[in-house]
Design an enzyme around this catalytic site. Structure first.
Site, PDB file in Angstrom:
ATOM      1  N   CYS A  50      11.692  -1.442   0.972  1.00 47.94           N
ATOM      2  CA  CYS A  50      11.398  -1.142   2.367  1.00 47.94           C
ATOM      3  C   CYS A  50      10.197  -1.926   2.846  1.00 47.94           C
ATOM      4  CB  CYS A  50      11.158   0.342   2.560  1.00 47.94           C
ATOM      5  SG  CYS A  50       9.549   0.891   2.014  1.00 47.94           S
ATOM      6  N   PRO A  51      10.097  -2.136   4.130  1.00 51.51           N
ATOM      7  CA  PRO A  51       8.885  -2.739   4.667  1.00 51.51           C
ATOM      8  C   PRO A  51       7.748  -1.735   4.562  1.00 51.51           C
ATOM      9  CG  PRO A  51      10.355  -2.069   6.424  1.00 51.51           C
ATOM     10  CD  PRO A  51      11.085  -1.830   5.129  1.00 51.51           C
TER      11      PRO A  51
END
Length: 184
Positions: free
Chosen positions: A49-50
């Protein structure tokens, strides 16, 4: 996989109401007439995920060079920036007033959400590789790559307890229930 124009199945999730500092239910019918991007994360999303979250009228971004930025979600304008001194590879956690950010040097930092001012810093043993989790604004849980599990007082940064796992690196984020913290 759905693409532009595909009909989405019915759903209901809780989200943050940007600019109003409260939570609300989002469904497939929310925001009529607007484009929507819906992202679902896998159970352990530490490495895919960012490192950003939407938090109470701010988009919070952690960077590989160790900076935390608070951006205006509507304009992208920077509201504040703070350096943590080392790479951030996990999503910060937040409650209504504080932001909790771990970095690769093992530092866990609490920032004032409104200003980015440092409230406290705790030096753990090993890189913080998973996202921290906060419960009720009172307890902060996180793990390090050296197999240590931590519980800190979220307000002061004082260690409440720590557990060392033998020969086990922890790279995921804790899952919390009302009375239990589960570490991957």
């Amino acid at each position: 996989m759905k693409t532009v124009g595909d009909q989405i199945e019915k759903f209901a999730v809780t989200g943050v109401n940007p600019g109003k500092d409260d939570f609300f239910t989002i469904t497939e019918t929310s925001f009529p007439g607007k484009w929507k991007i819906i992202v679902y994360y896998p159970k352990d999303f530490t490495f895919v995920c960012p490192t950003e979250i939407a938090a109470f009228g701010k988009l919070i971004v952690g960077t590989i060079d160790g900076n935390v930025l608070a951006l205006d979600p509507a304009t992208g304008a920077t509201q504040w920036t703070r350096s943590t001194g080392a790479a951030i590879s996990s999503t910060p956690a937040t409650d209504a007033t504080r932001l909790y950010v771990g970095n690769k040097s093992g530092q866990m930092t609490a920032l004032e959400l409104a200003t980015g001012n440092v409230l406290w810093t705790y030096q753990a043993v090993g890189a913080v590789t998973g996202s921290p989790a906060v419960v009720g604004g009172s307890r902060l849980y996180f793990a390090t790559a050296t197999g240590r599990l931590y519980c800190l007082d979220a307000g002061s940064g004082s260690m409440l307890w720590t557990v060392v796992l033998k020969n086990t690196a922890v790279s995921g984020s804790p899952t919390l229930t009302l009375d239990t913290a589960y570490f991957p």
